[in-house]
Design an enzyme around this catalytic site. Structure first.
Site, PDB file in Angstrom:
ATOM      1  N   GLU A   1       0.809  -1.236   0.000  1.00  0.00           N
ATOM      2  CA  GLU A   1       0.000   0.000   0.000  1.00  0.00           C
ATOM      3  C   GLU A   1       0.841   1.286   0.000  1.00  0.00           C
ATOM      4  O   GLU A   1       0.715   2.117   0.887  1.00  0.00           O
ATOM      5  CB  GLU A   1      -0.971  -0.032   1.183  1.00  0.00           C
ATOM      6  CG  GLU A   1      -1.909  -1.227   1.115  1.00  0.00           C
ATOM      7  CD  GLU A   1      -2.765  -1.430   2.358  1.00  0.00           C
ATOM      8  OE1 GLU A   1      -2.879  -0.516   3.185  1.00  0.00           O
ATOM      9  OE2 GLU A   1      -3.333  -2.529   2.490  1.00  0.00           O
TER      10      GLU A   1
ATOM     11  N   GLU B   1      -6.151 -10.746  -1.122  1.00  0.00           N
ATOM     12  CA  GLU B   1      -6.940 -10.512   0.104  1.00  0.00           C
ATOM     13  C   GLU B   1      -8.442 -10.511  -0.213  1.00  0.00           C
ATOM     14  O   GLU B   1      -9.177  -9.616   0.205  1.00  0.00           O
ATOM     15  CB  GLU B   1      -6.527  -9.170   0.745  1.00  0.00           C
ATOM     16  CG  GLU B   1      -5.044  -9.049   1.007  1.00  0.00           C
ATOM     17  CD  GLU B   1      -4.650  -7.819   1.821  1.00  0.00           C
ATOM     18  OE1 GLU B   1      -5.529  -7.100   2.331  1.00  0.00           O
ATOM     19  OE2 GLU B   1      -3.433  -7.577   1.939  1.00  0.00           O
TER      20      GLU B   1
HETATM   21  O1  9MR Z   1      -6.847  -8.118   8.764  1.00  0.00           O
HETATM   22  C1  9MR Z   1      -5.881  -7.264   9.344  1.00  0.00           C
HETATM   23  C2  9MR Z   1      -6.353  -6.753  10.688  1.00  0.00           C
HETATM   24  O2  9MR Z   1      -6.497  -7.827  11.595  1.00  0.00           O
HETATM   25  C3  9MR Z   1      -5.385  -5.723  11.228  1.00  0.00           C
HETATM   26  O3  9MR Z   1      -5.921  -5.127  12.398  1.00  0.00           O
HETATM   27  C4  9MR Z   1      -5.092  -4.638  10.197  1.00  0.00           C
HETATM   28  C5  9MR Z   1      -4.004  -3.687  10.651  1.00  0.00           C
HETATM   29  O4  9MR Z   1      -2.763  -4.330  10.782  1.00  0.00           O
HETATM   30  O5  9MR Z   1      -4.677  -5.224   8.964  1.00  0.00           O
HETATM   31  C6  9MR Z   1      -5.627  -6.096   8.412  1.00  0.00           C
HETATM   32  O6  9MR Z   1      -5.136  -6.596   7.184  1.00  0.00           O
HETATM   33  C7  9MR Z   1      -4.884  -5.615   6.165  1.00  0.00           C
HETATM   34  C8  9MR Z   1      -3.686  -6.097   5.378  1.00  0.00           C
HETATM   35  O7  9MR Z   1      -2.592  -6.300   6.258  1.00  0.00           O
HETATM   36  C9  9MR Z   1      -3.309  -5.106   4.304  1.00  0.00           C
HETATM   37  N1  9MR Z   1      -4.451  -4.825   3.467  1.00  0.00           N
HETATM   38  C10 9MR Z   1      -5.686  -4.445   4.121  1.00  0.00           C
HETATM   39  C11 9MR Z   1      -6.045  -5.501   5.170  1.00  0.00           C
HETATM   40  C12 9MR Z   1      -7.378  -5.163   5.821  1.00  0.00           C
HETATM   41  O8  9MR Z   1      -7.271  -3.960   6.531  1.00  0.00           O
END
Ligand code: 9MR
Length: 384
Positions: A162, A276
């Site tokens: 990102e 994802e």
């Molecule tokens: O699913 C993840 C959640 O449990 C965490 O709190 C969050 C922050 O670290 O990240 C979520 O996963 C993200 C992923 O790492 C990157 N793309 C977006 C995902 C959803 O927010």
């Protein structure tokens, strides 16, 4: 009248519908084995600050349905190196041991992400901003330490996550794309990205390195990402492919918008990983449809309509959406190498706590009572 009509249609659908017991394939991984890897995530023991009491059940479903696994949180920088030089590998080791023992293709997620970088990366002992040289050294050390620990075991790394942002430009009436403002960019400049890929390759030359982002179905963001990857490849920066997160809603993004990601990548011979995938059935709660973890709002009940239960017609719409999306992935199976769901089952999804805590979503193929949903059957049916 409308309700009766909907109910009637649902009944007709259910009668004509398929049930997973009718399929030759007994699992998602088997159904798509000739086309791409089927992945899910490892939630680990901690879910949004609470103990995950369903890990054993999640492991069971993972082994039944999937042949690839991504670390949801346990490999993120704030988790694995919360303090300078204090690496905490226990949680990540547990996932890697489980996956290695069970022959799952492992995806490391992620090495460099604005939202997961602890402040210590950017500050010296006195709280002053570090120099470019110091930050480069720190990011290289982080990547070297983490990637080399799992050398030969992790097949793919989401190295940078990102790093691109878009903004509506009222003058041109379109979105502009640019590198997302962050301390990495401020202190090192855009080279922080290629420095990261080179460091990852030095640590494990066989790992395949991805750039991972959301909203790539937005043209400006896609073009920016593909240009970056093309430029890297031309200059010998070791990047392998594009990670398209695909956090979807029932009607957004449109299929043509999604197809554009696959078509343009295919034209450029850039492999795509759907990294994802999920399909939220809730109303959009973001400013712009996104997956950014930077937005967080108070719970609003009108944005949480299915707290008690989920109407069948919504599940039906979701199953059609999943079917359409998988048909698209199949059409591009030469380009799509993996499809990973961002979750194992509806009862454990980030959708319930981002961008507001306390919602009840149903975004995956396995229900809150661990049953295969209509969407599961529809996805499985398309390879028959
Ligand atoms: O699913 C993840 C959640 O449990 C965490 O709190 C969050 C922050 O670290 O990240 C979520 O996963 C993200 C992923 O790492 C990157 N793309 C977006 C995902 C959803 O927010």
């Amino acid at each position: 009248m409308k309700i009766i009509k909907t109910e009637f249609l649902i009944k007709v659908f259910l009668c004509l519908s398929v049930s997973s017991s009718m399929f030759a394939s007994e699992s998602l991984k088997e159904a798509f084995s000739e086309h791409f890897l089927m992945g899910t995530i490892w939630h680990g023991h901690d879910v949004n600050g609470k103990k995950n009491t369903f890990l054993e059940k999640e492991k069971e479903i993972t082994l039944r349905e999937f042949n690839s696994i991504t670390a949801e949180n346990v490999m993120k920088p704030h988790y694995i190196q919360p303090k300078k030089g204090k690496f905490k590998f226990k949680a990540a080791d547990e996932m890697v041991n489980f996956a290695t023992k069970n022959n799952l293709t492992i995806v490391g997620h992620t090495l460099v992400w604005k939202n997961s970088a602890p402040d210590w990366f950017f500050q010296d002992r006195n709280g002053n901003q570090v120099s470019r040289e110091v930050l480069i050294e720190r990011v290289k050390t982080h990547i070297q330490t983490v990637v080399s620990r799992y050398k030969g075991k992790i097949a793919y790394w989401d190295v940078v996550n990102e790093a691109i942002e878009t903004k509506w430009n009222p003058r041109t009436q379109s979105y502009d794309a640019f590198y997302k403002p962050c301390p990495w960019l401020d202190i090192i400049g855009p080279e922080y990205i290629e420095i990261s890929y080179k460091a990852a390759q030095d640590a494990d030359p066989d790992a395949k390195l991805l750039y991972n982002d959301y909203n790539l179905d937005q043209k400006a963001k896609l073009d920016f990402a593909l240009n970056m990857i093309r430029d890297f490849k031309e200059r010998g920066v070791p990047i392998y492919g594009l990670g398209y997160q695909a956090h979807l809603f029932l009607r957004e993004p449109t299929l043509p918008e999604m197809e554009r990601v696959l078509k343009k990548s295919a034209d450029l011979k850039i492999p795509v990983h759907i990294t994802e995938l999920d399909v939220s059935v809730l109303p959009n709660a973001w400013k712009y449809r996104t997956a950014s973890v930077e937005e967080q709002y108070d719970l609003a009940s009108k944005l949480n309509p299915y707290q008690e239960n989920i109407p069948t017609d919504v599940l039906l719409e979701q199953s059609r959406r999943y079917k359409d999306v998988f048909k698209l992935f199949l059409d591009y199976h030469d380009t799509v190498e993996r499809v990973t769901f961002w979750g194992v089952w509806d009862g454990n999804s980030w959708r319930d706590y981002k961008p507001m805590s306390g919602r009840t979503d149903y975004p995956l193929l396995i229900s809150r009572s661990f049953e295969k949903k209509m969407a599961y059957d529809q996805v499985l049916s398309i390879t028959e």
